[in-house]
Enzyme design. Structure first.
Site, PDB file in Angstrom:
ATOM      1  N   ALA A 132      -7.178 -47.893  58.933  1.00 36.40           N
ATOM      2  CA  ALA A 132      -7.738 -47.985  57.584  1.00 36.40           C
ATOM      3  C   ALA A 132      -8.712 -46.839  57.296  1.00 36.40           C
ATOM      4  O   ALA A 132      -8.982 -45.983  58.139  1.00 36.40           O
ATOM      5  CB  ALA A 132      -8.431 -49.334  57.410  1.00 36.40           C
ATOM      6  N   HIS A 133      -9.259 -46.861  56.077  1.00 39.00           N
ATOM      7  CA  HIS A 133     -10.126 -45.775  55.635  1.00 39.00           C
ATOM      8  C   HIS A 133     -11.424 -45.711  56.439  1.00 39.00           C
ATOM      9  O   HIS A 133     -11.952 -46.698  56.914  1.00 39.00           O
ATOM     10  CB  HIS A 133     -10.427 -45.890  54.133  1.00 39.00           C
ATOM     11  CG  HIS A 133     -11.100 -47.171  53.726  1.00 39.00           C
ATOM     12  ND1 HIS A 133     -11.129 -47.592  52.421  1.00 39.00           N
ATOM     13  CD2 HIS A 133     -11.758 -48.117  54.424  1.00 39.00           C
ATOM     14  CE1 HIS A 133     -11.791 -48.742  52.334  1.00 39.00           C
ATOM     15  NE2 HIS A 133     -12.176 -49.071  53.548  1.00 39.00           N
ATOM     16  N   ASN A 134     -11.899 -44.471  56.606  1.00 45.69           N
ATOM     17  CA  ASN A 134     -13.167 -44.159  57.271  1.00 45.69           C
ATOM     18  C   ASN A 134     -13.152 -44.444  58.772  1.00 45.69           C
ATOM     19  O   ASN A 134     -14.206 -44.393  59.418  1.00 45.69           O
ATOM     20  CB  ASN A 134     -14.336 -44.923  56.642  1.00 45.69           C
ATOM     21  CG  ASN A 134     -14.609 -44.528  55.201  1.00 45.69           C
ATOM     22  OD1 ASN A 134     -13.975 -43.626  54.665  1.00 45.69           O
ATOM     23  ND2 ASN A 134     -15.536 -45.215  54.574  1.00 45.69           N
TER      24      ASN A 134
END
Length: 357
Positions: free
Chosen positions: A255-257
């Site tokens: 997922a993001h980050n």
């Protein structure tokens, strides 16, 4: 119908070449005149094949092998077939991998379908920049201002978005899509991977869920391998980072980050939630789930099918749901097994009396 040979037999490897590739030493057998043209498992290898033994579970079948050469750990040197060339290495599996790579270099990464160069049917924007010796298959699309390094391969129907950078000698497999990403050298991205799409970001509320624009990137460092149909979301307000040398299996969601350190190993069907950090040399077994905003310390190992919901110390070995140190996990499993067993063996009269109280 003629049966195809997807990986044709290569030029034979003689003794000197085998020793140079593996760093092994000759323990037994006559190596003069040997020509190794293939590799195989212990029970199927033939007189011109190389096999190896590293796992004691297969030691009993080694003596009957027909392999022309065997790579063995020192403790197995006396179990080799009588007529085989015996090569001893402290790391026989790694040595075997080097020989296989020398024999079948095309098997190490996805290959173009139409041969070298930019094929008819490829769509390359005039503002894209390609270095020399780039191969682009039919149906592939390279967007404006994208840059692709020397020796890279972009396979059929892959999409390289605007401004994307692909490093030298990297490979993008058929049907993969890469947007909002910087990709290093010698990176292998397998079929159907999705890299750089927006992450799952919403501001929740009773009036509806408001989408949060994802304005970060994906940064993939050198020598990373990403499996088929794996998805890596771009960052929300910072970058999603995959560290140098990390290996990611098929069907993984990142997922993001998320920040993944160097030389991590992530096995298939792992799901990593947003803003997780994996330090260097972390191993996640198959089907592990990691909740958001946790840190897994350097060298930690998480057993397959575990769920991580808190920070994991460096060097730890955890497992279970929720994940915990493996010693605690095994103790719990043993206790539950004993309780269940006692319940099955409890006399029926005792059980009925207990239900009346």
């Amino acid at each position: 119908m003629i049966e195809p040979r997807f990986f044709p037999s290569p030029e034979p490897l003689g003794l000197d070449r085998l020793l140079a590739i593996t760093g092994a030493t000759v323990a037994a057998g006559a190596g003069e005149g040997i020509g190794i043209t293939g590799v195989g498992p212990i029970d199927a290898a033939g007189p011109h094949d190389l096999t190896f033994l590293d796992n004691p579970a297969y030691a009993a079948s080694l003596a009957a092998s027909r392999a022309g050469a065997c790579l063995l750990a020192p403790k197995f040197r006396d179990r080799a077939p009588a007529k085989a060339l015996v090569l001893v290495s402290p790391e026989p599996y790694r040595a075997f991998a080097r020989v296989a790579a020398a024999l079948y270099p095309q098997a190490a990464r996805p290959q173009p379908i139409f041969g070298q160069g930019v094929a008819p049917g490829a769509v390359v924007h005039p503002d894209a920049r390609l270095e020399s010796d780039v191969t682009i298959d039919p149906g592939a699309v390279v967007g404006p201002r994208a840059e692709i390094g020397r020796g890279a391969i972009i396979c059929a129907n892959a999409v390289i978005g605007p401004e994307v950078r692909i490093g030298r000698d990297s490979t993008v497999g058929p049907g993969a899509t890469i947007v909002h990403a910087l990709v290093g050298d010698r990176v292998i991205i397998h079929q159907g991977a999705r890299i750089g799409q927006d992450g799952f970001g919403f501001a929740m509320g009773p009036g509806g869920h408001l989408k949060v624009p994802q304005i970060g990137r994906v940064v993939i460092q050198d020598d990373v391998e990403i499996g088929a149909n794996t998805t890596i979301d771009r960052g929300a307000n910072r970058d999603t980072v995959i560290g140098e040398g990390s290996k990611i299996d098929n069907l993984v969601q990142i997922a993001h980050n998320v920040v993944i350190g160097r030389h991590c190993v992530i096995v298939s069907q792992v799901g990593i939630s947003g803003s997780v950090t994996l330090e260097d040399f972390v191993v996640l077994g198959g089907h592990v789930g990691v909740v958001g905003h946790v840190r897994i310390g350097m060298g930690a190992q998480i057993a397959g099918s575990s769920n991580v919901r808190e920070d994991v110390p460096p060097g730890a070995r955890w497992g279970g749901t929720p994940a915990k140190p493996v010693r605690d996990w095994f103790r719990e499993m043993t206790t539950l097994k004993r309780i269940a067993s006692e319940g099955r063996t409890r006399p029926a009269s005792d059980a009925s009396e207990g239900s009346k109280q």
